[in-house]
Design a protein around this motif. Structure first.
Motif, PDB file in Angstrom:
ATOM      1  N   PHE A 237     -84.705 -13.127 -10.718  1.00  0.00           N
ATOM      2  CA  PHE A 237     -84.370 -12.961 -12.137  1.00  0.00           C
ATOM      3  C   PHE A 237     -85.222 -11.814 -12.672  1.00  0.00           C
ATOM      4  O   PHE A 237     -86.260 -11.485 -12.095  1.00  0.00           O
ATOM      5  CB  PHE A 237     -84.658 -14.251 -12.918  1.00  0.00           C
ATOM      6  N   PRO A 238     -84.817 -11.186 -13.783  1.00  0.00           N
ATOM      7  CA  PRO A 238     -85.576 -10.034 -14.291  1.00  0.00           C
ATOM      8  C   PRO A 238     -86.974 -10.460 -14.722  1.00  0.00           C
ATOM      9  O   PRO A 238     -87.162 -11.558 -15.244  1.00  0.00           O
ATOM     10  CB  PRO A 238     -84.763  -9.567 -15.501  1.00  0.00           C
ATOM     11  N   LEU A 239     -87.931  -9.585 -14.488  1.00  0.00           N
ATOM     12  CA  LEU A 239     -89.329  -9.879 -14.840  1.00  0.00           C
ATOM     13  C   LEU A 239     -89.499 -10.193 -16.324  1.00  0.00           C
ATOM     14  O   LEU A 239     -90.421 -10.899 -16.710  1.00  0.00           O
ATOM     15  CB  LEU A 239     -90.215  -8.679 -14.478  1.00  0.00           C
ATOM     16  N   THR A 240     -88.589  -9.654 -17.129  1.00  0.00           N
ATOM     17  CA  THR A 240     -88.719  -9.850 -18.586  1.00  0.00           C
ATOM     18  C   THR A 240     -88.578 -11.315 -18.977  1.00  0.00           C
ATOM     19  O   THR A 240     -88.919 -11.699 -20.083  1.00  0.00           O
ATOM     20  CB  THR A 240     -87.647  -9.030 -19.332  1.00  0.00           C
ATOM     21  N   GLN A 241     -88.079 -12.136 -18.070  1.00  0.00           N
ATOM     22  CA  GLN A 241     -87.966 -13.566 -18.338  1.00  0.00           C
ATOM     23  C   GLN A 241     -89.321 -14.261 -18.311  1.00  0.00           C
ATOM     24  O   GLN A 241     -89.451 -15.399 -18.739  1.00  0.00           O
ATOM     25  CB  GLN A 241     -87.074 -14.249 -17.271  1.00  0.00           C
ATOM     26  N   LEU A 242     -90.338 -13.583 -17.721  1.00  0.00           N
ATOM     27  CA  LEU A 242     -91.645 -14.226 -17.545  1.00  0.00           C
ATOM     28  C   LEU A 242     -92.514 -14.003 -18.776  1.00  0.00           C
ATOM     29  O   LEU A 242     -92.342 -13.024 -19.493  1.00  0.00           O
ATOM     30  CB  LEU A 242     -92.365 -13.629 -16.327  1.00  0.00           C
ATOM     31  N   PRO A 243     -93.505 -14.908 -19.009  1.00  0.00           N
ATOM     32  CA  PRO A 243     -94.503 -14.672 -20.061  1.00  0.00           C
ATOM     33  C   PRO A 243     -95.228 -13.358 -19.804  1.00  0.00           C
ATOM     34  O   PRO A 243     -95.372 -12.929 -18.643  1.00  0.00           O
ATOM     35  CB  PRO A 243     -95.469 -15.844 -19.913  1.00  0.00           C
ATOM     36  N   GLY A 244     -95.727 -12.758 -20.871  1.00  0.00           N
ATOM     37  CA  GLY A 244     -96.329 -11.429 -20.778  1.00  0.00           C
ATOM     38  C   GLY A 244     -97.396 -11.297 -19.714  1.00  0.00           C
ATOM     39  O   GLY A 244     -97.400 -10.332 -18.944  1.00  0.00           O
ATOM     40  N   ALA A 245     -98.296 -12.286 -19.643  1.00  0.00           N
ATOM     41  CA  ALA A 245     -99.406 -12.191 -18.694  1.00  0.00           C
ATOM     42  C   ALA A 245     -98.883 -12.117 -17.260  1.00  0.00           C
ATOM     43  O   ALA A 245     -99.343 -11.313 -16.445  1.00  0.00           O
ATOM     44  CB  ALA A 245    -100.346 -13.384 -18.853  1.00  0.00           C
ATOM     45  N   LEU A 246     -97.892 -12.959 -16.968  1.00  0.00           N
ATOM     46  CA  LEU A 246     -97.346 -12.963 -15.609  1.00  0.00           C
ATOM     47  C   LEU A 246     -96.606 -11.668 -15.311  1.00  0.00           C
ATOM     48  O   LEU A 246     -96.615 -11.186 -14.174  1.00  0.00           O
ATOM     49  CB  LEU A 246     -96.428 -14.163 -15.406  1.00  0.00           C
ATOM     50  N   GLN A 247     -95.992 -11.088 -16.357  1.00  0.00           N
ATOM     51  CA  GLN A 247     -95.339  -9.794 -16.159  1.00  0.00           C
ATOM     52  C   GLN A 247     -96.352  -8.739 -15.713  1.00  0.00           C
ATOM     53  O   GLN A 247     -96.069  -7.896 -14.875  1.00  0.00           O
ATOM     54  CB  GLN A 247     -94.685  -9.330 -17.454  1.00  0.00           C
ATOM     55  N   GLN A 248     -97.564  -8.840 -16.293  1.00  0.00           N
ATOM     56  CA  GLN A 248     -98.625  -7.889 -15.931  1.00  0.00           C
ATOM     57  C   GLN A 248     -99.014  -8.051 -14.466  1.00  0.00           C
ATOM     58  O   GLN A 248     -99.209  -7.086 -13.742  1.00  0.00           O
ATOM     59  CB  GLN A 248     -99.868  -8.090 -16.811  1.00  0.00           C
ATOM     60  N   VAL A 249     -99.131  -9.316 -14.036  1.00  0.00           N
ATOM     61  CA  VAL A 249     -99.450  -9.574 -12.630  1.00  0.00           C
ATOM     62  C   VAL A 249     -98.392  -8.935 -11.745  1.00  0.00           C
ATOM     63  O   VAL A 249     -98.681  -8.253 -10.762  1.00  0.00           O
ATOM     64  CB  VAL A 249     -99.520 -11.095 -12.357  1.00  0.00           C
ATOM     65  N   GLY A 250     -97.142  -9.161 -12.130  1.00  0.00           N
ATOM     66  CA  GLY A 250     -96.027  -8.642 -11.356  1.00  0.00           C
ATOM     67  C   GLY A 250     -96.125  -7.143 -11.089  1.00  0.00           C
ATOM     68  O   GLY A 250     -95.767  -6.669 -10.022  1.00  0.00           O
ATOM     69  N   ARG A 251     -96.638  -6.422 -12.071  1.00  0.00           N
ATOM     70  CA  ARG A 251     -96.772  -4.972 -11.933  1.00  0.00           C
ATOM     71  C   ARG A 251     -97.557  -4.529 -10.698  1.00  0.00           C
ATOM     72  O   ARG A 251     -97.355  -3.434 -10.197  1.00  0.00           O
ATOM     73  CB  ARG A 251     -97.520  -4.424 -13.147  1.00  0.00           C
ATOM     74  N   PHE A 252     -98.474  -5.389 -10.261  1.00  0.00           N
ATOM     75  CA  PHE A 252     -99.344  -4.985  -9.151  1.00  0.00           C
ATOM     76  C   PHE A 252     -98.848  -5.456  -7.788  1.00  0.00           C
ATOM     77  O   PHE A 252     -99.395  -5.095  -6.766  1.00  0.00           O
ATOM     78  CB  PHE A 252    -100.768  -5.513  -9.377  1.00  0.00           C
ATOM     79  N   LEU A 253     -97.827  -6.293  -7.799  1.00  0.00           N
ATOM     80  CA  LEU A 253     -97.418  -6.894  -6.523  1.00  0.00           C
ATOM     81  C   LEU A 253     -96.569  -5.928  -5.693  1.00  0.00           C
ATOM     82  O   LEU A 253     -95.682  -5.264  -6.231  1.00  0.00           O
ATOM     83  CB  LEU A 253     -96.646  -8.184  -6.785  1.00  0.00           C
ATOM     84  N   PRO A 254     -96.830  -5.882  -4.404  1.00  0.00           N
ATOM     85  CA  PRO A 254     -96.063  -4.957  -3.557  1.00  0.00           C
ATOM     86  C   PRO A 254     -94.567  -5.254  -3.579  1.00  0.00           C
ATOM     87  O   PRO A 254     -93.754  -4.329  -3.574  1.00  0.00           O
ATOM     88  CB  PRO A 254     -96.652  -5.171  -2.158  1.00  0.00           C
ATOM     89  N   LEU A 255     -94.211  -6.533  -3.647  1.00  0.00           N
ATOM     90  CA  LEU A 255     -92.789  -6.857  -3.635  1.00  0.00           C
ATOM     91  C   LEU A 255     -92.095  -6.310  -4.886  1.00  0.00           C
ATOM     92  O   LEU A 255     -90.949  -5.859  -4.830  1.00  0.00           O
ATOM     93  CB  LEU A 255     -92.589  -8.378  -3.529  1.00  0.00           C
ATOM     94  N   ALA A 256     -92.808  -6.330  -6.018  1.00  0.00           N
ATOM     95  CA  ALA A 256     -92.225  -5.808  -7.253  1.00  0.00           C
ATOM     96  C   ALA A 256     -91.968  -4.312  -7.123  1.00  0.00           C
ATOM     97  O   ALA A 256     -90.910  -3.809  -7.526  1.00  0.00           O
ATOM     98  CB  ALA A 256     -93.167  -6.090  -8.419  1.00  0.00           C
TER      99      ALA A 256
END
Ligand SMILES: Nc1ncnc2c1ncn2[C@@H]1O[C@H](COP(=O)(O)OP(=O)(O)OP(=O)(O)O)[C@@H](O)[C@H]1O
Ligand SMILES: [Mg+2]
Lengths: 262, 304
Positions: free
Chosen positions: A197-216
Motif C-alpha cells: 500500500f502507498p507509504l502515505t497510509q502510514l503515520p508520519g513517523a513510520l513514513q520517515q523510517v520508510g525513507r531509509f529502508l533499502p526496499l523502499a
C-alpha cells in the motif's frame, strides 16, 4: 591488523566468478524445481491479493491495485530470494558443508568467496523478480518496454539484501537465529516500504523510517519503471542501494575473518 | 636442492587462554615427508591450518614455500595441495565436477582442467567413477578424490591432516602407496597422524606432539633407537603390580598401560625364563616401534 584485513579482501576483480559458477552448477541440477518454487509464492500472493483486495480497493495512485501490487511483489521477491539464498544456502556452504573451507585452500580469498556468494544471490533475486515482472507485463499489469528498466534495479536490490543478510549469517551461531532476522527485519520492511500500500497510509513517523529502508528505495525505482512513469530521485535511490550493498560487505568480511580464520 | 619447504620458529597459538601450540619449531626440507604425530587435541590440525595461512599464530614465525605466513598465504597456496581432516567435497556433484569446480578456484580454464582430469582419475583409481555422485562413493574413494583434488594445481607441497583416519586397512594401504608414489616424484608432504604405522612407513622425519609441545623430533629409526633401543616384551593377563616386581631386575624399564605390561629388555631371554610355566600369562616379543617412544615420552598410549 590493517594488512591482515587487506589479505582477506577480494584479490582481484574476477576471482569471485569461480564461486558464482560453482553455485550455478549446483543450481542447474535443481533449476526447474527452484524456479517453480520461487515463482509460486509471489504469484499466488499477487493474484490472490491483487484480485481479491483489488475489488475492494479499486484504484491506487492512479492505477489498478494489482498493477500497483505487482511492482511491490517484484521488489519483495528479490529481497526474499537473495536473503534466503544467503542466510540458508550460503550459510550451509560456510557452516555444515565446509565448502568455503575448501575454497580457502586455493588462491581465492575470503573476500572473493563473499563476492561470489553475493553475486550469486543477486542472480537468484534477478531471476525471481524478473519472472514476476515478465508475467505482469504479459498480463498487461506492467508497461512494455519500460519494465526492462526494472531489471538492473532488481539485481541491485538482490545485491543489497544479500550483503545485509551476510552480516546476519556471519553472526548467527546456527540456523535458528535466522527466523529473527526474517520476522523482525525483512517482513516488517515490506509494510514500511510501500510494497502493498502507498507509504502515505502510514503515520508520519513510520513514513520517515520508510525513507531509509533499502526496499523502499528499490520500490521507488521499480514501480515507475513498471508503470512507465517518470521516477524522482533516481540517483538518490541507486546511491542508497549501493551503500547498502557495499558497506555491509566490508563488515561481513571482517566478521567472517574472525569467525573462520581464528 | 633441499631448500626448506616449511619453517616454524617458536610458534605459539592459544584458544581461550589455553596454549594449543606451544613454542613449536621445526623445518621441513623440500622433497621429504614430515609427520606430526600426536594424540587427539595435541594441536596437529592447528599446525596444519597455520601452514595454510588459515590461522594466525600468536607468536613466532612461519615461512611456507619461501613466503611469510599468513600474510602471503595466497601466494604460497598456489603451490600447496590440501587433504583436510574432514572431507569437504561437493556431495551433490560428480567426481569430475568436483575436480572441475576446484580447478577454477585456482584460475584454471575449463579446458586445461579437463585436460588433466583423466590423469588425476587414473592416479586416484577412480576412472570408473568419473560420473558418479560423490555422495554415493565409499569413504576410501572420497579420500582418494580429495587427494586427486589436492593435486589439481600440481602443488609442490601437500598438507594432509589424518589422510587415512577412518579407512579400512585396504583403503589405507592404497593411500599409502599413492603417497609414496608422490614422494618418489619429488613432492614434499607434511602429514598429521595418530597411526604409528603410518608415520613409520611414510615419514622421513617426524615430530611428536603432546599438548601443543614438540617433545621429540627425528627419523622414526633414530627416535626408536634413542628412546628405546632394545626389544620389547608385552605381557598381559596377570596382575601388573606383581609382575612388574618379578621382572624389574631383568629389564631396563617397565611401563604399565591398562592391563598390559611393556618391558624394555636388552636381554629378552632373561625375561622369558621368568615367565616360563606361567599359564595365566600371554606375552609377545617384538622390535620397538614409535608407539613405545610415545609411551615413553608422554606416559600415554596412542590409538592403534
Ligand atoms: N577454533 C578453535 N576454537 C577453540 N578451540 C580450538 C579451536 N581449534 C582448536 N581448538 C582446540 O585446540 C586443541 C587442539 O586442536 P587440534 O584440532 O589442533 O588438535 P588435533 O591434534 O588435530 O586433534 P585431533 O586428533 O582430534 O584432530 C583442542 O583442544 C581443540 O579443542
Ligand atoms: Mg585434527
Amino acid at each position: 591488523m590493517g594488512e591482515a584485513f587487506a589479505a582477506v579482501l577480494p584479490a582481484n576483480a574476477w576471482n569471485w566468478a569461480a564461486v558464482w559458477r560453482r553455485n550455478y552448477l549446483a543450481w542447474k541440477k535443481v533449476a526447474l524445481a527452484s524456479i517453480l518454487g520461487s515463482l509460486a509464492d509471489p504469484m499466488i500472493s499477487l493474484f490472490g491479493l491483487g484480485t481479491g483486495l483489488g475489488i475492494m480497493i479499486g484504484r491506487v495512485e492512479g492505477t489498478s491495485y494489482i498493477a500497483f501490487l505487482a511492482a511491490g511483489m517484484v521488489a519483495t521477491s528479490a529481497m526474499v530470494a537473495s536473503t534466503f539464498e544467503t542466510i540458508y544456502a550460503a550459510f550451509s556452504r560456510m557452516h555444515d558443508r565446509r565448502t568455503w573451507e575448501a575454497i580457502l585452500y586455493t588462491r581465492l580469498t575470503l573476500g572473493d568467496i563473499l563476492l561470489g556468494e553475493l553475486a550469486w544471490a543477486a542472480t537468484r533475486a534477478l531471476l525471481a523478480g524478473a519472472a514476476i515482472a515478465f508475467v505482469a507485463a504479459v498480463l498487461g499489469y506492467a508497461a512494455w518496454p519500460s519494465v526492462l528498466y526494472a531489471l538492473p534495479v532488481i539485481a541491485l536490490t538482490g545485491l543489497a539484501f544479500a550483503s545485509l543478510a551476510m552480516i546476519v549469517a556471519a553472526l548467527a551461531p546456527s540456523y535458528d537465529y535466522f527466523v529473527f532476522y526474517q520476522t523482525l527485519v525483512t517482513t516488517p520492511m515490506m509494510f514500511l516500504s510501500g510494497a502493498f500500500f502507498p507509504l502515505t497510509q502510514l503515520p508520519g513517523a513510520l513514513q520517515q523510517v520508510g525513507r531509509f529502508l533499502p526496499l523502499a528505495h528499490s520500490i521507488d525505482l521499480i514501480r515507475p519503471a513498471m508503470l512507465d512513469r517518470p521516477a524522482d530521485g533516481i540517483a538518490l535511490h541507486i546511491g542508497a542501494l549501493c551503500i547498502y550493498a557495499v558497506l555491509p560487505f566490508f563488515i561481513s568480511t571482517a566478521l567472517f575473518r574472525r569467525r573462520l580464520m581464528r | 636442492m633441499s631448500k626448506a619447504a616449511i619453517e616454524f620458529t617458536g610458534v605459539k597459538k592459544s584458544f581461550r587462554n589455553k596454549f594449543v601450540v606451544n613454542e613449536v619449531s621445526f623445518t621441513v626440507a623440500s622433497g621429504e615427508c614430515f609427520g606430526l604425530l600426536g594424540p587427539n587435541g595435541a594441536g596437529k590440525s592447528t599446525i596444519a591450518r597455520m601452514v595454510l595461512g588459515m590461522t594466525r599464530p600468536d607468536a613466532g614465525k612461519i615461512t611456507v614455500l619461501g613466503e611469510p605466513m599468513p600474510e602471503r598465504g595466497r601466494l604460497a597456496r598456489k603451490g600447496i595441495g590440501v587433504v583436510p581432516q574432514f572431507d569437504n567435497l561437493e556431495l551433490d556433484f560428480t567426481v569430475r565436477e568436483n575436480l572441475l569446480v576446484f580447478g577454477r578456484y585456482f584460475g584454471m580454464s575449463t579446458r586445461s582442467i579437463e585436460a588433466i582430469i583423466p590423469s588425476l582419475l587414473e592416479f586416484s583409481r577412480l576412472e570408473s567413477k568419473a560420473d558418479a555422485r560423490v555422495a554415493d562413493l565409499s569413504g576410501g574413494m572420497k579420500r582418494r578424490l580429495t587427494l586427486a583434488r589436492a593435486l589439481i594445481n600440481d602443488p609442490q607441497l601437500l598438507v594432509m591432516d589424518e589422510p587415512t583416519t577412518g579407512l579400512d586397512p585396504h583403503a589405507r594401504h592404497l593411500i599409502w602407496e599413492r603417497l609414496r608414489f608422490l614422494l618418489a616424484r619429488g613432492k614434499t608432504i607434511i602429514l598429521t597422524t595418530h597411526f604409528m604405522e603410518e608415520a613409520e612407513r611414510l615419514c622421513d622425519r617426524l615430530c611428536v606432539l603432546d599438548h601443543g609441545r614438540n617433545i621429540a623430533e627425528g627419523s622414526p629409526h633414530t627416535l626408536i633407537e634413542e628412546h628405546i633401543g632394545c626389544q620389547v616384551i608385552e605381557i598381559f593377563g596377570g596382575n601388573p603390580q606383581e609382575l612388574s616386581s618379578l621382572i624389574r631386575p631383568y629389564v631396563q624399564r617397565i611401563e604399565v598401560s591398562g592391563e598390559t605390561l611393556f618391558c624394555y629388555a636388552p636381554d629378552p631371554e632373561q625375561v622369558r625364563v621368568q615367565l616360563r610355566g606361567r599359564a595365566d600369562l600371554r606375552y609377545l616379543q617384538r622390535p620397538p616401534n614409535l608407539e613405545d617412544v610415545f609411551l615413553r615420552l608422554t606416559g600415554l598410549e596412542l590409538e592403534k
